[in-house]
Write a protein that holds these residues in place. Structure first.
Motif, PDB file in Angstrom:
ATOM      1  N   GLU A 114      32.768  29.947  75.993  1.00 32.22           N
ATOM      2  CA  GLU A 114      34.100  29.462  76.255  1.00 32.22           C
ATOM      3  C   GLU A 114      34.203  28.595  77.482  1.00 32.22           C
ATOM      4  OE1 GLU A 114      37.186  32.469  74.371  1.00 32.22           O
ATOM      5  OE2 GLU A 114      35.495  33.212  74.776  1.00 32.22           O
ATOM      6  N   VAL A 115      33.778  29.424  78.363  1.00 35.51           N
ATOM      7  CA  VAL A 115      33.508  28.791  79.761  1.00 35.51           C
ATOM      8  C   VAL A 115      32.749  27.254  79.861  1.00 35.51           C
ATOM      9  CG1 VAL A 115      32.764  29.184  82.278  1.00 35.51           C
ATOM     10  CG2 VAL A 115      34.078  31.093  81.036  1.00 35.51           C
ATOM     11  N   ALA A 116      31.539  27.820  78.982  1.00 33.02           N
ATOM     12  CA  ALA A 116      30.659  26.549  79.200  1.00 33.02           C
ATOM     13  C   ALA A 116      31.060  25.420  78.222  1.00 33.02           C
ATOM     14  CB  ALA A 116      29.444  26.705  78.053  1.00 33.02           C
ATOM     15  N   ILE A 117      32.222  25.663  77.408  1.00 28.94           N
ATOM     16  CA  ILE A 117      32.847  24.331  76.706  1.00 28.94           C
ATOM     17  C   ILE A 117      33.835  23.842  77.744  1.00 28.94           C
ATOM     18  CG2 ILE A 117      34.551  23.759  74.994  1.00 28.94           C
ATOM     19  CD1 ILE A 117      33.235  25.762  73.135  1.00 28.94           C
ATOM     20  N   GLU A 118      34.484  24.522  78.659  1.00 30.04           N
ATOM     21  CA  GLU A 118      35.383  23.942  79.431  1.00 30.04           C
ATOM     22  C   GLU A 118      34.540  23.258  80.503  1.00 30.04           C
ATOM     23  OE1 GLU A 118      37.731  27.454  81.130  1.00 30.04           O
ATOM     24  OE2 GLU A 118      38.037  28.100  79.017  1.00 30.04           O
ATOM     25  N   GLU A 119      33.371  23.503  80.866  1.00 28.44           N
ATOM     26  CA  GLU A 119      32.618  22.975  81.783  1.00 28.44           C
ATOM     27  C   GLU A 119      31.898  21.807  81.320  1.00 28.44           C
ATOM     28  OE1 GLU A 119      32.747  23.174  84.904  1.00 28.44           O
ATOM     29  OE2 GLU A 119      34.110  25.010  85.099  1.00 28.44           O
ATOM     30  N   GLY A 120      31.912  21.508  80.089  1.00 27.67           N
ATOM     31  CA  GLY A 120      31.329  20.414  79.380  1.00 27.67           C
ATOM     32  C   GLY A 120      30.263  20.548  78.542  1.00 27.67           C
ATOM     33  N   ALA A 121      29.927  21.594  77.856  1.00 25.76           N
ATOM     34  CA  ALA A 121      28.941  21.970  76.803  1.00 25.76           C
ATOM     35  C   ALA A 121      29.117  20.986  75.641  1.00 25.76           C
ATOM     36  CB  ALA A 121      28.691  23.434  76.617  1.00 25.76           C
ATOM     37  N   THR A 122      27.990  20.553  75.096  1.00 29.60           N
ATOM     38  CA  THR A 122      28.221  19.801  73.800  1.00 29.60           C
ATOM     39  C   THR A 122      27.455  20.837  72.610  1.00 29.60           C
ATOM     40  OG1 THR A 122      26.069  18.522  74.156  1.00 29.60           O
ATOM     41  CG2 THR A 122      28.224  17.695  75.008  1.00 29.60           C
ATOM     42  N   ILE A 123      26.463  21.470  73.128  1.00 26.22           N
ATOM     43  CA  ILE A 123      25.722  22.462  72.270  1.00 26.22           C
ATOM     44  C   ILE A 123      26.080  23.556  72.790  1.00 26.22           C
ATOM     45  CG2 ILE A 123      23.676  22.962  71.003  1.00 26.22           C
ATOM     46  CD1 ILE A 123      22.563  20.047  71.617  1.00 26.22           C
ATOM     47  N   ILE A 124      26.474  24.893  71.947  1.00 28.53           N
ATOM     48  CA  ILE A 124      26.448  26.184  72.457  1.00 28.53           C
ATOM     49  C   ILE A 124      25.318  26.882  71.453  1.00 28.53           C
ATOM     50  CG2 ILE A 124      28.814  25.939  73.456  1.00 28.53           C
ATOM     51  CD1 ILE A 124      29.798  27.244  70.679  1.00 28.53           C
ATOM     52  N   ARG A 125      24.668  27.795  72.000  1.00 24.35           N
ATOM     53  CA  ARG A 125      24.005  28.648  71.380  1.00 24.35           C
ATOM     54  C   ARG A 125      24.005  29.961  71.005  1.00 24.35           C
ATOM     55  NH1 ARG A 125      21.634  26.399  75.813  1.00 24.35           N
ATOM     56  NH2 ARG A 125      20.822  28.615  76.578  1.00 24.35           N
ATOM     57  N   LEU A 126      24.548  30.363  69.937  1.00 21.26           N
ATOM     58  CA  LEU A 126      25.133  31.585  69.572  1.00 21.26           C
ATOM     59  C   LEU A 126      24.365  32.557  68.532  1.00 21.26           C
ATOM     60  CD1 LEU A 126      29.059  30.758  69.271  1.00 21.26           C
ATOM     61  CD2 LEU A 126      27.717  31.121  71.193  1.00 21.26           C
ATOM     62  N   GLY A 127      23.964  33.682  69.021  1.00 22.13           N
ATOM     63  CA  GLY A 127      23.178  34.528  68.402  1.00 22.13           C
ATOM     64  C   GLY A 127      24.004  35.990  67.797  1.00 22.13           C
ATOM     65  N   SER A 128      24.208  36.677  68.847  1.00 26.07           N
ATOM     66  CA  SER A 128      24.891  38.146  68.445  1.00 26.07           C
ATOM     67  C   SER A 128      26.419  37.828  68.057  1.00 26.07           C
ATOM     68  CB  SER A 128      24.874  38.805  69.673  1.00 26.07           C
ATOM     69  OG  SER A 128      23.966  38.965  70.422  1.00 26.07           O
ATOM     70  N   ALA A 129      26.969  36.864  68.702  1.00 26.61           N
ATOM     71  CA  ALA A 129      28.708  36.664  68.003  1.00 26.61           C
ATOM     72  C   ALA A 129      28.561  36.179  66.615  1.00 26.61           C
ATOM     73  CB  ALA A 129      29.136  35.597  69.032  1.00 26.61           C
TER      74      ALA A 129
END
Length: 228
Positions: A205-220
């Motif tokens: 969520e913090v990454a999105i707020e800081e401009g992420a365009t690709i988030i890499r989710l495993g455990s979640a």
């Protein structure tokens, strides 16, 4: 279970987008499937995840074989050895982890053989951790310039794995730094770099707020005992 996890993740992504004044479609949710078997990946695909990232060439090739009936978009997100490039070059749309000239050169060489221009991200070690891959922020311009000289390789952004800190707010400065590095490169070279691959299960969520365009989710995404 995977579908329920995805539903919760989507709610969090939307909240983060609203907070940052961004659109949901600006974010690619990548299933980081290193610890997921082919069956779980299949489940996630049918729930709506279309992009998956693998970290080990050998495991990736096995899963690819089991899932070849699905039009999955595959990324390579792990530390890539130069001698493994030839096995994945025709199978992935994006390599997230270019961190040295020898790897860039090998990707370029292998891509040229199959008449492909390979999209890549440069991995930056923003936390300066010895245990992690990635070029140092100081060495980024030099590596970027070298990549620009390679005809069959196209840098489309940056990637980072920040220090493993539980509190997402303490991770925020690392994401902000990656965004600033990207902006500096764009300004210095007059090139658009559309992507920032940053943010994992604990801090997306913090990454999105800081401009992420690709988030890499495993455990979640794949785990039954991960609580968002």
């Amino acid at each position: 279970m995977v579908c329920q996890n995805l539903q919760r993740i989507e709610e969090k992504i939307l909240q983060a987008c609203q907070k940052a004044g961004r659109k949901r479609e600006e974010i690619t949710l990548l299933g980081a499937s290193k610890y997921a078997d082919a069956e779980k990946i299949r489940q996630a695909y049918w729930c709506g995840v279309k992009v998956f990232g693998e970290s080990r060439a050998q495991d990736f090739l096995k899963k690819l074989e089991s899932l070849k009936d699905l039009p999955i978009e595959w990324h390579f997100i792990g530390n890539l050895q130069t001698n493994k490039v030839k096995y994945i070059i025709d199978k992935v749309s994006l390599i997230h982890s270019v961190d040295r000239p020898s790897l860039a050169e090998e990707i370029n060489k292998r891509a040229e053989k199959i008449q492909k221009v390979q999209d890549v991200l440069i991995e930056v070690n923003v936390g300066g951790e010895e245990t992690k891959g990635g070029v140092s922020p100081e060495g980024l311009s030099r590596l970027f310039e070298y990549c620009l000289s390679l005809k069959n390789l196209k840098v489309i952004g940056l990637m980072t794995i920040p220090p493993n800190i539980k509190d997402p707010e303490k991770v925020r400065p690392y994401f902000a730094k990656l965004r600033q590095l990207k902006e500096k490169l764009q300004e210095a070279y007059g090139i658009e770099l559309p992507h920032l691959s940053m943010g994992m299960s604990n801090d997306f969520e913090v990454a999105i707020e800081e401009g992420a365009t690709i988030i890499r989710l495993g455990s979640a995404l794949f785990s039954s005992n991960f609580h968002l």
